[in-house]
Each structure stands twice: as C-alpha cells, then as structure tokens.
Design a protein around this motif. Structure first.
Motif, mmCIF file in Angstrom:
data_model
loop_
_atom_site.group_PDB
_atom_site.id
_atom_site.type_symbol
_atom_site.label_atom_id
_atom_site.label_comp_id
_atom_site.label_asym_id
_atom_site.label_seq_id
_atom_site.Cartn_x
_atom_site.Cartn_y
_atom_site.Cartn_z
ATOM 1 N N ASP A 192 -15.215 -5.140 8.267
ATOM 2 C CA ASP A 192 -16.453 -4.452 7.819
ATOM 3 C C ASP A 192 -16.151 -3.488 6.666
ATOM 4 O OD1 ASP A 192 -15.105 -2.521 9.054
ATOM 5 O OD2 ASP A 192 -16.806 -1.970 10.264
ATOM 6 N N PHE A 193 -14.796 -3.923 5.925
ATOM 7 C CA PHE A 193 -14.382 -3.236 4.963
ATOM 8 C C PHE A 193 -13.960 -1.574 5.611
ATOM 9 C CE2 PHE A 193 -16.828 -6.423 2.769
ATOM 10 C CZ PHE A 193 -15.707 -6.980 1.685
ATOM 11 N N SER A 194 -13.736 -1.370 6.291
ATOM 12 C CA SER A 194 -13.217 -0.310 7.024
ATOM 13 C C SER A 194 -11.985 0.704 6.230
ATOM 14 C CB SER A 194 -12.984 -0.423 8.388
ATOM 15 O OG SER A 194 -11.977 -1.058 8.699
ATOM 16 N N TRP A 195 -11.192 -0.303 5.843
ATOM 17 C CA TRP A 195 -10.090 0.360 5.249
ATOM 18 C C TRP A 195 -10.391 0.846 3.838
ATOM 19 C CZ3 TRP A 195 -7.667 -0.897 0.637
ATOM 20 C CH2 TRP A 195 -6.493 -0.135 0.226
ATOM 21 N N THR A 196 -11.227 0.079 3.180
ATOM 22 C CA THR A 196 -11.723 -0.028 1.821
ATOM 23 C C THR A 196 -12.529 1.438 1.465
ATOM 24 O OG1 THR A 196 -11.935 -2.049 1.182
ATOM 25 C CG2 THR A 196 -13.176 -0.643 0.007
ATOM 26 N N ARG A 197 -13.413 1.862 2.794
ATOM 27 C CA ARG A 197 -14.071 3.015 2.824
ATOM 28 C C ARG A 197 -13.206 4.052 3.176
ATOM 29 N NH1 ARG A 197 -17.209 -0.055 6.275
ATOM 30 N NH2 ARG A 197 -16.678 1.297 8.137
ATOM 31 N N ARG A 198 -12.303 3.895 4.161
ATOM 32 C CA ARG A 198 -11.291 5.219 4.550
ATOM 33 C C ARG A 198 -10.476 5.609 3.525
ATOM 34 N NH1 ARG A 198 -9.524 2.521 8.616
ATOM 35 N NH2 ARG A 198 -7.425 1.758 7.750
ATOM 36 N N SER A 199 -10.129 4.682 2.784
ATOM 37 C CA SER A 199 -9.133 4.882 1.552
ATOM 38 C C SER A 199 -9.532 5.341 0.219
ATOM 39 C CB SER A 199 -7.841 3.723 1.626
ATOM 40 O OG SER A 199 -8.760 2.697 0.931
ATOM 41 N N ALA A 200 -10.910 5.217 0.168
ATOM 42 C CA ALA A 200 -11.641 5.434 -1.112
ATOM 43 C C ALA A 200 -11.596 6.898 -1.523
ATOM 44 C CB ALA A 200 -12.834 5.008 -1.089
ATOM 45 N N PRO A 201 -11.358 7.276 -2.817
ATOM 46 C CA PRO A 201 -11.626 8.589 -3.270
ATOM 47 C C PRO A 201 -12.968 8.836 -3.475
ATOM 48 C CG PRO A 201 -10.440 7.204 -4.906
ATOM 49 C CD PRO A 201 -10.477 6.227 -3.765
ATOM 50 N N ALA A 260 -17.197 2.562 -2.883
ATOM 51 C CA ALA A 260 -16.917 2.749 -1.807
ATOM 52 C C ALA A 260 -16.769 4.288 -1.400
ATOM 53 C CB ALA A 260 -15.406 2.166 -1.409
ATOM 54 N N GLY A 261 -16.501 5.145 -2.416
ATOM 55 C CA GLY A 261 -16.302 6.490 -2.141
ATOM 56 C C GLY A 261 -17.666 7.328 -2.312
ATOM 57 N N ALA A 262 -18.719 6.509 -2.501
ATOM 58 C CA ALA A 262 -20.002 7.271 -2.708
ATOM 59 C C ALA A 262 -20.356 8.346 -1.413
ATOM 60 C CB ALA A 262 -21.246 6.144 -2.553
ATOM 61 N N VAL A 290 -19.700 -1.821 2.755
ATOM 62 C CA VAL A 290 -18.998 -0.812 1.998
ATOM 63 C C VAL A 290 -19.573 0.542 2.108
ATOM 64 C CG1 VAL A 290 -18.347 -0.084 -0.212
ATOM 65 C CG2 VAL A 290 -17.672 -2.315 0.572
ATOM 66 N N LEU A 291 -21.206 0.793 1.880
ATOM 67 C CA LEU A 291 -21.868 1.901 1.902
ATOM 68 C C LEU A 291 -22.427 2.650 3.071
ATOM 69 C CD1 LEU A 291 -23.668 0.945 -1.410
ATOM 70 C CD2 LEU A 291 -22.030 2.485 -1.033
ATOM 71 N N GLU A 292 -21.983 1.873 4.191
ATOM 72 C CA GLU A 292 -22.377 2.178 5.526
ATOM 73 C C GLU A 292 -22.477 3.429 5.784
ATOM 74 O OE1 GLU A 292 -21.887 1.028 10.190
ATOM 75 O OE2 GLU A 292 -20.593 0.318 8.802
ATOM 76 N N GLY A 293 -23.373 4.142 6.279
ATOM 77 C CA GLY A 293 -23.255 5.579 6.446
ATOM 78 C C GLY A 293 -23.766 6.532 5.440
ATOM 79 N N THR A 294 -24.027 6.039 4.091
ATOM 80 C CA THR A 294 -24.279 6.970 3.065
ATOM 81 C C THR A 294 -25.878 6.939 2.635
ATOM 82 O OG1 THR A 294 -24.066 5.158 1.467
ATOM 83 C CG2 THR A 294 -22.047 6.231 2.037
ATOM 84 N N GLY A 295 -26.332 6.295 3.626
ATOM 85 C CA GLY A 295 -27.941 6.169 3.324
ATOM 86 C C GLY A 295 -28.396 5.259 2.013
ATOM 87 N N ALA A 296 -27.464 4.556 1.460
ATOM 88 C CA ALA A 296 -27.826 3.860 0.487
ATOM 89 C C ALA A 296 -28.489 2.518 0.654
ATOM 90 C CB ALA A 296 -26.519 3.040 -0.248
ATOM 91 N N THR A 297 -29.396 2.192 -0.392
ATOM 92 C CA THR A 297 -30.280 0.897 -0.294
ATOM 93 C C THR A 297 -29.994 -0.057 -1.261
ATOM 94 O OG1 THR A 297 -31.829 2.355 0.502
ATOM 95 C CG2 THR A 297 -32.639 0.124 0.032
#
Length: 303
Positions: free
Chosen positions: A176-185, A259-261, A281-288
């Motif tokens: 689920d792109f967890s590393w991409t989210r975790r490592s994003a500035p 990813a860093g949103a 990638v945008l999970e948890g940010t409230g993005a649509t």
C-alpha cells in the motif's frame, strides 16, 4: 535470501517505486537495472535520497544480459515486455516476481491464468515478441508450480483471481505504498487543487482539443498541473493556455510528488493507474481523487 540473488529490472519510474517498496518489505538491499531514461535516473536519485534500499544501480539500453545472468531472482517491472519474454526464454531465471506496470497488473494476472492471450492490451503484436511468448509463459508456469513465481502489487486483483492464482502456485503480496509514505519529505506547496497530466492524447485515444477542455474544467478557479512523463511539447503548450493553471515540472512520478502531502488535496485525473495508487499514497490526508471522463474521439473511436 542473499542480496546477490535478486535483481530489479525496471523500465518505468512507477516500476522503480515498486522495487523500492519490495526491498523495504523484505528488508533487503537489491541491485537495480534501470532503462536509461532521464525520468528513471531522476526517480532513482530521489528514491535513494529517501533511503531506498538499493545497491548497485546499472543503467542499460536493450536487455542487460550480463546482469540478468548473474542473478537468479528477477523483480520484473513489465511482464508483457518483449525483452523480458526473450531474456526469460534464454536465461530461464530461477525465481520471478512481477512488479506493477500501472493498471496492466490486472491484465497480466489474467494472462498468467490463461484467461487472455500473452499480449500487451490494445497493442497489435508481431515478430519475435509473439514467437517467444509461449516459451516465456511455459517458464513462468514452471516456476509457479515450484512456488517460485508471484506478484508484488498495489492493485486489487479480486478474490476470484487470487484464488485461481494460488491454485496455480503463484504467490501474491499486496502493498500500500507504506514505505513511500513513511519516507516522503513534505510536499512542495501545490495548493488545494491538483490536475494530473495524461498521455491519452499522445496515444491517440483523446483529441487534444477535448483534453484541454477537460483540463480547463478540472482546473476551475485555479490549480497546479503535474505533467505526465510522456506529454509532448505541443500538449504542454496547449495546456499552458488554460487560465489559472500553474504547471509544476518535477520529472518524478506523482506518487512521489504527492506522498508528503500534509493536508487534503482535490486531485483530478483521467482514468489511469493513479486512481488506484494515489488513494493509497494519500491515505489519512483527507485527499479526494476525482476521476474524469475521457471523451470519445470521433477520429479514433477510442475512449
């Protein structure tokens, strides 16, 4: 699993992101053979700056025969690739894991199950590519029978496919792109509304006039536009005429850019793999993520 056994063989930036996710999930450093393009070079540099577990990175043109021969486990970005079919038929790797090549992941799963021909969707194949397809398919199924073939995917293949693939011996692992989210500035300041560029006009599947109309509608009241990596200068020039649109050139996959949103975004896209990848990638940010409609082209008859 020795690190010298695995080689990621990638042909697009998204495939390279998938290789970084695989390495993080398996906690192993892997060498990478990446097609020699500016986009892959830029993506590799960005992933390394974020801590991707990549070892030696080797750019290549054509088939990286010597690298492939030295590694028995291939992480393959594009199972439909004619170069993969030829290399697999000749070198016969001991283990194969298929990474995502956009939304073709679902079509490739059906190919592995024999539900559709071994051919890239919507492409009329000919020549050596078609000749070696049966040999590559035979190798992949032999490895699956030995529990040495599978997929590492962000796409939902559905319960029916998963059961059928398991029955054939294929191992499937979702990510689920967890590393991409975790490592994003933190993402650059893009504003609330983001419009994603598309290659549909480049591929002749949408008239440029219709495409600019869609961008204008999606960018109502102002937006940032992230070009697709295959957009032409002509397409970008046409898009640049849309009032209130700011073009942001990063040279990176949108998954890495966004990813860093830290706040909610309104992302507008035409049908593509981003309708699957960006919600993860945008999970948890409230993005649509809003998926627009590609108008049917009277010239091509394709959506």
């Amino acid at each position: 699993m020795g690190r010298e056994e695995v080689l990621a063989w990638v042909e697009s930036p998204l495939q390279l992101v998938g290789a970084a996710e695989w390495a993080a999930a398996h906690r192993v450093t892997i060498p990478v053979a990446g097609r020699l393009t500016p986009q892959i070079s830029a993506t590799a540099d960005e992933l390394l700056s974020r801590g991707a577990q990549f070892g030696e990175l080797e750019p290549y043109l054509g088939i990286p025969w010597s690298l492939l021969a030295r590694h028995r486990h291939w992480l393959v970005g594009d199972g439909f690739s004619g170069q993969f079919r030829l290399a697999a038929s000749v070198l016969r790797p001991g283990r194969i894991t298929f990474l995502d090549d956009g939304a073709h992941a679902v079509a490739y799963a059906d190919t592995l199950l024999g539900r559709r021909p071994y051919a890239r969707p919507n492409i009329a194949e000919r020549g050596l590519t078609t000749i070696v397809a049966p040999f590559a398919a035979e190798l992949v199924h032999r490895r699956a029978a030995a529990r040495r073939a599978g997929m590492f995917t962000a796409f939902d293949l559905g319960a029916d496919r998963l059961d059928a693939l398991a029955d054939h011996g294929f191992g499937i692992r979702r990510h689920d792109f967890s590393w991409t989210r975790r490592s994003a500035p933190a993402s650059p300041e893009l504003g609330r509304r983001v419009v994603l560029g598309s290659a549909l006009p480049v591929d002749g599947r949408m008239l440029l006039l219709d495409y600019v109309r869609w961008v204008r509608d999606a960018a109502a009241d102002g937006a940032v536009y992230l070009p697709h990596r295959r957009e032409t200068a002509e397409q970008l020039d046409a898009v640049s005429t849309v009032p209130g649109l700011r073009i942001h050139q990063s040279g990176l996959p949108v998954e890495l850019v966004l990813a860093g949103a830290r706040g909610p975004l309104d992302v507008h896209t035409l049908p593509s793999s981003t309708t699957t990848t960006l919600p993860l990638v945008l999970e948890g940010t409230g993005a649509t993520v809003h998926t627009g409609r590609a108008r049917r082209s009277a010239r091509t008859g394709a959506a």
